[in-house]
Motif scaffolding. Sequence first.
Motif, PDB file in Angstrom:
ATOM      1  N   LEU A 152       0.841  -1.196   0.000  1.00 42.56           N
ATOM      2  CA  LEU A 152       0.000   0.000   0.000  1.00 42.56           C
ATOM      3  C   LEU A 152       0.875   1.244   0.000  1.00 42.56           C
ATOM      4  O   LEU A 152       2.047   1.183   0.391  1.00 42.56           O
ATOM      5  N   PRO A 153       0.332   2.394  -0.407  1.00 43.98           N
ATOM      6  CA  PRO A 153       1.082   3.650  -0.241  1.00 43.98           C
ATOM      7  C   PRO A 153       1.406   3.883   1.237  1.00 43.98           C
ATOM      8  O   PRO A 153       0.772   3.296   2.131  1.00 43.98           O
ATOM      9  N   ALA A 154       2.352   4.766   1.491  1.00 47.08           N
ATOM     10  CA  ALA A 154       2.892   4.943   2.844  1.00 47.08           C
ATOM     11  C   ALA A 154       1.813   5.281   3.869  1.00 47.08           C
ATOM     12  O   ALA A 154       1.704   4.625   4.914  1.00 47.08           O
ATOM     13  N   GLU A 155       0.986   6.295   3.589  1.00 52.67           N
ATOM     14  CA  GLU A 155       0.036   6.748   4.610  1.00 52.67           C
ATOM     15  C   GLU A 155      -1.025   5.696   4.949  1.00 52.67           C
ATOM     16  O   GLU A 155      -1.243   5.400   6.135  1.00 52.67           O
ATOM     17  N   PRO A 156      -1.712   5.072   3.972  1.00 53.06           N
ATOM     18  CA  PRO A 156      -2.675   4.014   4.320  1.00 53.06           C
ATOM     19  C   PRO A 156      -2.015   2.839   5.041  1.00 53.06           C
ATOM     20  O   PRO A 156      -2.611   2.248   5.948  1.00 53.06           O
ATOM     21  N   ARG A 157      -0.792   2.513   4.635  1.00 47.36           N
ATOM     22  CA  ARG A 157      -0.078   1.407   5.283  1.00 47.36           C
ATOM     23  C   ARG A 157       0.174   1.713   6.760  1.00 47.36           C
ATOM     24  O   ARG A 157       0.031   0.851   7.637  1.00 47.36           O
ATOM     25  N   ILE A 158       0.552   2.952   7.055  1.00 47.38           N
ATOM     26  CA  ILE A 158       0.803   3.357   8.436  1.00 47.38           C
ATOM     27  C   ILE A 158      -0.482   3.322   9.252  1.00 47.38           C
ATOM     28  O   ILE A 158      -0.500   2.876  10.411  1.00 47.38           O
ATOM     29  N   VAL A 159      -1.578   3.769   8.669  1.00 48.21           N
ATOM     30  CA  VAL A 159      -2.860   3.764   9.382  1.00 48.21           C
ATOM     31  C   VAL A 159      -3.302   2.340   9.696  1.00 48.21           C
ATOM     32  O   VAL A 159      -3.737   2.033  10.817  1.00 48.21           O
ATOM     33  N   VAL A 160      -3.199   1.445   8.710  1.00 44.69           N
ATOM     34  CA  VAL A 160      -3.575   0.051   8.941  1.00 44.69           C
ATOM     35  C   VAL A 160      -2.711  -0.553  10.046  1.00 44.69           C
ATOM     36  O   VAL A 160      -3.226  -1.235  10.954  1.00 44.69           O
ATOM     37  N   ALA A 161      -1.408  -0.297  10.012  1.00 46.40           N
ATOM     38  CA  ALA A 161      -0.508  -0.827  11.036  1.00 46.40           C
ATOM     39  C   ALA A 161      -0.861  -0.273  12.412  1.00 46.40           C
ATOM     40  O   ALA A 161      -0.846  -0.999  13.416  1.00 46.40           O
ATOM     41  N   ALA A 162      -1.193   1.026  12.468  1.00 46.88           N
ATOM     42  CA  ALA A 162      -1.509   1.660  13.744  1.00 46.88           C
ATOM     43  C   ALA A 162      -2.777   1.087  14.373  1.00 46.88           C
ATOM     44  O   ALA A 162      -2.899   1.019  15.598  1.00 46.88           O
ATOM     45  N   LEU A 163      -3.734   0.664  13.545  1.00 48.71           N
ATOM     46  CA  LEU A 163      -5.008   0.145  14.055  1.00 48.71           C
ATOM     47  C   LEU A 163      -4.997  -1.367  14.263  1.00 48.71           C
ATOM     48  O   LEU A 163      -5.536  -1.873  15.262  1.00 48.71           O
ATOM     49  N   ALA A 164      -4.384  -2.097  13.342  1.00 43.75           N
ATOM     50  CA  ALA A 164      -4.488  -3.562  13.364  1.00 43.75           C
ATOM     51  C   ALA A 164      -3.747  -4.176  14.542  1.00 43.75           C
ATOM     52  O   ALA A 164      -4.245  -5.121  15.177  1.00 43.75           O
ATOM     53  N   GLY A 165      -2.549  -3.665  14.865  1.00 44.82           N
ATOM     54  CA  GLY A 165      -1.758  -4.259  15.939  1.00 44.82           C
ATOM     55  C   GLY A 165      -2.453  -4.227  17.285  1.00 44.82           C
ATOM     56  O   GLY A 165      -2.714  -5.286  17.898  1.00 44.82           O
ATOM     57  N   PRO A 166      -2.801  -3.031  17.803  1.00 39.36           N
ATOM     58  CA  PRO A 166      -3.486  -3.001  19.099  1.00 39.36           C
ATOM     59  C   PRO A 166      -4.868  -3.637  19.058  1.00 39.36           C
ATOM     60  O   PRO A 166      -5.335  -4.192  20.062  1.00 39.36           O
ATOM     61  N   GLY A 167      -5.533  -3.588  17.903  1.00 35.47           N
ATOM     62  CA  GLY A 167      -6.820  -4.271  17.790  1.00 35.47           C
ATOM     63  C   GLY A 167      -6.698  -5.764  18.011  1.00 35.47           C
ATOM     64  O   GLY A 167      -7.515  -6.382  18.706  1.00 35.47           O
ATOM     65  N   ALA A 168      -5.655  -6.370  17.432  1.00 34.12           N
ATOM     66  CA  ALA A 168      -5.420  -7.803  17.624  1.00 34.12           C
ATOM     67  C   ALA A 168      -5.092  -8.115  19.078  1.00 34.12           C
ATOM     68  O   ALA A 168      -5.558  -9.118  19.642  1.00 34.12           O
ATOM     69  N   ALA A 169      -4.280  -7.259  19.722  1.00 32.17           N
ATOM     70  CA  ALA A 169      -3.927  -7.477  21.129  1.00 32.17           C
ATOM     71  C   ALA A 169      -5.158  -7.413  22.021  1.00 32.17           C
ATOM     72  O   ALA A 169      -5.326  -8.225  22.941  1.00 32.17           O
ATOM     73  N   LEU A 170      -6.030  -6.442  21.751  1.00 36.78           N
ATOM     74  CA  LEU A 170      -7.244  -6.311  22.558  1.00 36.78           C
ATOM     75  C   LEU A 170      -8.134  -7.537  22.408  1.00 36.78           C
ATOM     76  O   LEU A 170      -8.737  -8.002  23.388  1.00 36.78           O
ATOM     77  N   LEU A 171      -8.211  -8.079  21.206  1.00 35.28           N
ATOM     78  CA  LEU A 171      -9.007  -9.284  20.980  1.00 35.28           C
ATOM     79  C   LEU A 171      -8.472 -10.449  21.813  1.00 35.28           C
ATOM     80  O   LEU A 171      -9.246 -11.179  22.459  1.00 35.28           O
ATOM     81  N   VAL A 172      -7.149 -10.633  21.824  1.00 37.81           N
ATOM     82  CA  VAL A 172      -6.534 -11.693  22.642  1.00 37.81           C
ATOM     83  C   VAL A 172      -6.899 -11.501  24.114  1.00 37.81           C
ATOM     84  O   VAL A 172      -7.276 -12.453  24.818  1.00 37.81           O
TER      85      VAL A 172
END
Length: 399
Positions: free
Chosen positions: A365-385
């Motif tokens: 992905l382009p830089a900005e969308p990639r950064i946004v996805v990374a910023a949301l997906a990581g903690p979202g996965a941790a919260l699910l665990v």
Amino acid sequence: MTMPRPAVVLLAATAVSGLAGYLVTFFVAAAVTPAAYATFAVFWSTLFLVVGALGGIQQEITRAAGVRDAVDGMASLGRFAVAAALAAVIVLLATAPLWTLVAGGHPLTVVALVAGAGAYCLVAVTSGALYGARAWLPIATLILVDGVLRLAGVLVSLALPEPERALEIAVVLPFPLALAIVLPVVARRLRGIRADVPLARLARNTLLAVLAAGASAVLISGFPALVSAATPGEPAAALAPLLLALMITRAPIVIPAMAMQSLLIVRFRDAGVRLVLLAVALVGVATALLAVLAAVAGPALLLAGFGPDYAVDGALLAALVASSGLIAAVIVGGAGLLAASRHSVYVAGWVVAVVVTVAAFLLPLPAEPRIVVAALAGPGAALLVQLVALAARRVEVAA
């Protein structure tokens, strides 16, 4: 429901210290070029990545510092503090080439990083012992003095002709200075406090807490450094607006949650899973409100405060606030897991977060969308665990 007095005291100190951090960001960004600010932001991010990892020491000492009188076989916190500081210094020196690469390449940068890490270990053990002793005012004083000293040092550094190296020293010095100011006042209160487990068990628990805290620090303080490493083709000046937005949107949500984590561990230790889940839900509501506010008013505030070189649109600011809220929720849920001595699940959640974040950075992905996805997906996965583990714990307790 009224807020407990300890929470008011700690939040007030954290608010002042957080404001000092905001002013550091504002004054440095206003005084130097965007490229120089990006360099400072990466050093700040790297330092607090290391400090964030070592924050696991405070979390475990908070849990363990429940024995007021000396007990044979239980770990001495003073000796443990010295051992932890030496271990941190040795590890950082052994990996100096990595930190030289990440933090900017100057040898004095690594010296500042190593010295700050060693000093912070002593701060972490002292803070954890004070939390365990429920000494709220000394803890608040330590938080307050640290933030104010850092702001004062940065302002002095910016008055120098070439402030780059002085800024790094100014950011690090408050760790030992704040401890030197507070420790003589609380030394008598800390005397005789030991861990509730032997040294080997304390070291094991602390290592697990540090691993989890290190993973969390990658997503909090270290995220700007990770962004820089994941976008090697982007000029520093082009990254400056995003790095500034990251620092600004992390602070209002994540810093209070981090400051309250040890208090939450103490509180959750005597409560059930239901209170933990309620606290996570409250963080979610606060995050939603702040995300709307950031989308509506954030771009104009950034433009007024920092000028057109730091323009960021509202949707990006809202996404970064949402990411910060997810991280705060994981911090709160993690306090519940630590209070229940569920160290393995606590570590697993943060490790999953880092793995998912790194994987997101590799998306085409382009830089900005990639950064946004990374910023949301990581903690979202941790919260699910965490939520799965907490739900299972509630069912187990109910049975």
